[in-house]
Design a protein around this motif. Sequence first.
Motif, PDB file in Angstrom:
ATOM      1  N   TYR A   8      43.864  34.510  48.791  1.00 10.17           N
ATOM      2  CA  TYR A   8      42.756  33.886  49.526  1.00 10.17           C
ATOM      3  C   TYR A   8      43.300  32.585  50.089  1.00 10.17           C
ATOM      4  O   TYR A   8      43.607  31.686  49.321  1.00 10.17           O
TER       5      TYR A   8
ATOM      6  N   LYS B 133      47.557  30.699  45.763  1.00  6.42           N
ATOM      7  CA  LYS B 133      47.707  31.546  44.589  1.00  6.42           C
ATOM      8  C   LYS B 133      47.460  33.008  44.968  1.00  6.42           C
ATOM      9  O   LYS B 133      46.546  33.322  45.711  1.00  6.42           O
TER      10      LYS B 133
ATOM     11  N   SER C 243      38.117  38.971  33.191  1.00  8.80           N
ATOM     12  CA  SER C 243      37.507  38.273  34.308  1.00  8.80           C
ATOM     13  C   SER C 243      38.586  37.496  35.068  1.00  8.80           C
ATOM     14  O   SER C 243      39.437  36.854  34.470  1.00  8.80           O
ATOM     15  N   GLY C 244      38.567  37.626  36.395  1.00 10.14           N
ATOM     16  CA  GLY C 244      39.548  36.911  37.218  1.00 10.14           C
ATOM     17  C   GLY C 244      40.852  37.660  37.384  1.00 10.14           C
ATOM     18  O   GLY C 244      41.794  37.157  37.989  1.00 10.14           O
TER      19      GLY C 244
ATOM     20  N   GLY D  44      41.329  40.277  39.167  1.00  4.44           N
ATOM     21  CA  GLY D  44      41.506  40.776  40.539  1.00  4.44           C
ATOM     22  C   GLY D  44      40.788  42.080  40.824  1.00  4.44           C
ATOM     23  O   GLY D  44      41.043  42.711  41.845  1.00  4.44           O
ATOM     24  N   LYS D  45      39.853  42.481  39.947  1.00  9.83           N
ATOM     25  CA  LYS D  45      39.149  43.751  40.141  1.00  9.83           C
ATOM     26  C   LYS D  45      38.324  43.727  41.437  1.00  9.83           C
ATOM     27  O   LYS D  45      38.436  44.627  42.267  1.00  9.83           O
ATOM     28  N   SER D  46      37.520  42.680  41.589  1.00 10.40           N
ATOM     29  CA  SER D  46      36.677  42.602  42.788  1.00 10.40           C
ATOM     30  C   SER D  46      37.527  42.494  44.040  1.00 10.40           C
ATOM     31  O   SER D  46      37.191  43.072  45.073  1.00 10.40           O
ATOM     32  N   THR D  47      38.635  41.759  43.936  1.00 11.45           N
ATOM     33  CA  THR D  47      39.509  41.612  45.104  1.00 11.45           C
ATOM     34  C   THR D  47      40.058  42.981  45.517  1.00 11.45           C
ATOM     35  O   THR D  47      40.087  43.308  46.706  1.00 11.45           O
TER      36      THR D  47
ATOM     37  N   GLN E  45      28.866  43.324  42.751  1.00 11.57           N
ATOM     38  CA  GLN E  45      28.435  42.726  41.483  1.00 11.57           C
ATOM     39  C   GLN E  45      26.995  42.205  41.595  1.00 11.57           C
ATOM     40  O   GLN E  45      26.204  42.361  40.696  1.00 11.57           O
TER      41      GLN E  45
HETATM   42  N1  LIG Z   1      36.613  33.965  47.734  1.00 10.91           N
HETATM   43  C1  LIG Z   1      37.634  33.567  46.991  1.00 10.91           C
HETATM   44  N2  LIG Z   1      38.388  32.519  47.379  1.00 10.91           N
HETATM   45  C2  LIG Z   1      39.432  32.114  46.653  1.00 10.91           C
HETATM   46  N3  LIG Z   1      39.795  32.679  45.512  1.00 10.91           N
HETATM   47  C3  LIG Z   1      39.101  33.725  45.058  1.00 10.91           C
HETATM   48  C4  LIG Z   1      37.967  34.222  45.784  1.00 10.91           C
HETATM   49  N4  LIG Z   1      37.447  35.258  45.099  1.00 10.91           N
HETATM   50  C5  LIG Z   1      38.222  35.411  44.004  1.00 10.91           C
HETATM   51  N5  LIG Z   1      39.206  34.491  43.971  1.00 10.91           N
HETATM   52  C6  LIG Z   1      40.252  34.361  42.968  1.00 10.91           C
HETATM   53  O1  LIG Z   1      40.984  35.575  42.914  1.00 10.91           O
HETATM   54  C7  LIG Z   1      41.253  35.959  41.585  1.00 10.91           C
HETATM   55  C8  LIG Z   1      40.699  37.351  41.306  1.00 10.91           C
HETATM   56  O2  LIG Z   1      39.275  37.300  41.388  1.00 10.91           O
HETATM   57  P1  LIG Z   1      38.349  38.578  41.310  1.00 10.91           P
HETATM   58  O3  LIG Z   1      36.998  38.182  41.725  1.00 10.91           O
HETATM   59  O4  LIG Z   1      38.997  39.677  42.040  1.00 10.91           O
HETATM   60  O5  LIG Z   1      38.383  38.873  39.743  1.00 10.91           O
HETATM   61  P2  LIG Z   1      37.550  39.938  38.914  1.00 10.91           P
HETATM   62  O6  LIG Z   1      38.564  40.701  38.132  1.00 10.91           O
HETATM   63  O7  LIG Z   1      36.640  40.691  39.776  1.00 10.91           O
HETATM   64  O8  LIG Z   1      36.741  39.009  37.931  1.00 10.91           O
HETATM   65  P3  LIG Z   1      35.266  39.258  37.303  1.00 10.91           P
HETATM   66  O9  LIG Z   1      35.421  40.225  36.183  1.00 10.91           O
HETATM   67  O10 LIG Z   1      34.909  37.911  36.797  1.00 10.91           O
HETATM   68  O11 LIG Z   1      34.378  39.728  38.386  1.00 10.91           O
HETATM   69  C9  LIG Z   1      40.651  34.884  40.701  1.00 10.91           C
HETATM   70  O12 LIG Z   1      41.694  34.038  40.303  1.00 10.91           O
HETATM   71  C10 LIG Z   1      39.688  34.175  41.579  1.00 10.91           C
HETATM   72  O13 LIG Z   1      39.656  32.819  41.251  1.00 10.91           O
END
Ligand SMILES: Nc1ncnc2c1ncn2[C@@H]1O[C@H](COP(=O)(O)OP(=O)(O)OP(=O)(O)O)[C@@H](O)[C@H]1O
Length: 583
Positions: free
Chosen positions: A341, A354, A376-377, A379-382, A422
């Motif tokens: 991002y 990062k 959490s964090g 990268g699943k949502s990404t 989510q």
């Molecule tokens: N819009 C954004 N801008 C910058 N960084 C982001 C953004 N969204 C997520 N991140 C970062 O990217 C990384 C992965 O985030 P992501 O949301 O994919 O995690 P996740 O596995 O879905 O977590 P969760 O279980 O909490 O939903 C994290 O370090 C987060 O801080």
Amino acid sequence: MIDRKLLKLPKMKQVLAVLAGLFVLQAFFIIGQAVSLSQAITHLWSGQSLVNQYYWMIFFLVTYTLRHGVKWLQDMLLDRYATEQASALRQQLLVKVFRGGPAIIQKHGTGNMTTLALDGIDNVKNYLKLITEKMMSMSIVPWFVLVTIFWLDWQSGVVLLLVFPLIILFMIILGYAAKNKADKQFASYQKLANHFMDAIRGIDTLKRFGISQDYGNSIFKTSERFRVATMSTLRVAILSTFALDFFTTLSIAIVAVLLGLRLINGEVFLFEALTVLILSPEYFLPVRDFSGDYHATLDGKNAFQAVTSVLDEPSQVAKTTAISEWHDTSSLELSGITFSYDTSHNTSSNGSSKMALKQIDLAVSGYQKVGIIGMSGSGKSTLINLLSGFLSPKAGEVRLEGQEISSLKEKQWQQQLAYIPQNPYIFSGTLAANMAFYHPAATREQLIEAAQVVGLNDLIAELPDGIDTKIGEGERALSGGQAQRIALARAFLDASRKIWLFDEPTAHLDIETEVELKERMVPLMTNHLVFFATHRLHWMKQMDYIIVMDQGKVVEQGSLEKLLAKNGAFCQLSTTLRGNQNV
Ligand SMILES: Nc1ncnc2c1ncn2[C@@H]1O[C@H](COP(=O)(O)OP(=O)(O)OP(=O)(O)O)[C@@H](O)[C@H]1O
Ligand SMILES: [Mg+2]
């Protein structure tokens, strides 16, 4: 002063050409008006009767009317053109935002994008109209007037010609100062818009923590900064208008005094002197007009630049590679996918941001249930957002049916997806309309059946108008779990979307309800490619394939049996999660 990009607007050159023609006409009428007026006065002065002056008086009236008629035509033409272009720009902006998806909004800020599409475009319209008119007028009319003055009395012509560069120089200096101020003003305007939008969105949180007052104060401070910036821009604007008026009036006075002295000495005739005197203010008028409106258009110029910078952003729409419908032997392969991002504020000191996803290699085919699990964090949502095409990878390859495609931002791909985020968004409308979101033609029976699957029956029974009750913003509010069930129903209703992207679709439900829902949901998932991101372990039993994520990397993947046998990252994660969840 004039933006080069303005010239690139469609039909701009034609408009400018017509405008130039009209200004030449206008210059002739201005000269005609001055000549006829001084002819009449000179003749009266030399003792001719008023009756004999009718010819000149009519000539004056005609040129006067034509001058203003031409002005009216110019206004009308420009107004129409500016309105047309402004609405076209607004349309392009909206298309760009809708194509770009959440990424573009996140980059520029919601508040900023909203004000840009509303006020910003209006300012652009104003800018377009004023700047073209004033620039054209300034570059045509004074020179025709000056040539006439030279022809009548070269000495006055020299005085006026000498003053002009001084005025321009002065305007440039003040223009820079004003631009500087206006840029600051625009920046604080954007900040204010984003800040305000943020506050409105987060009002729940702010209230709950009892800090809404503090936040209100901070908005007040931001708006104060905007006010100060506006006032300081206005100060420069007023100062420069005043100075310009002063200089031009002074130059006209000098011309008048010189003419008067030479009249007394008999070095110049009354007709020439009078015409020059009437024409002198006309010589300066376009410049004064331009500088008066220049400041007013600075806002528009900034808005125009902001709009074009959004429009010029490379659109990540892939070149049209035909994407066929997902079927039981289709295949999708990701290799070496990397994503970060790159928002300016999360860039680390060494300039690289990062990585949210690092070197993802993944291959899925046909209809299967793919579980994505991780802390959490991780990268699943990404990853889900990348699969949906909302985000485009920074590096790596995506292959569909063995063919490389530049991104998944393709309409043909997205039309096959059902995405359950989510925190799903509930549109303002009836419950039925919200459920039939992907499939507006759904029948009532289908809606009721879907509601049953996702466990919305209790809610429907409770609502005054059943599934026809209005929900969403400004209407009946729903709980997070209810919103998620509606989102699930959306996916289940549309049988034609074969790829389901679930991002913790049951995160708001308690474990008992979730397990109950799971039993009804899982059978529906057959004959679909399902990506299911979660950090709840019990789902993994139902998945055909599991992707274990940790800190942006896929640390392990395979079937549940394989992963259990391996006793690696998945088992470690299970222990951690089990410790947390007790499942
Ligand atoms: N819009 C954004 N801008 C910058 N960084 C982001 C953004 N969204 C997520 N991140 C970062 O990217 C990384 C992965 O985030 P992501 O949301 O994919 O995690 P996740 O596995 O879905 O977590 P969760 O279980 O909490 O939903 C994290 O370090 C987060 O801080
Ligand atoms: Mg997430």
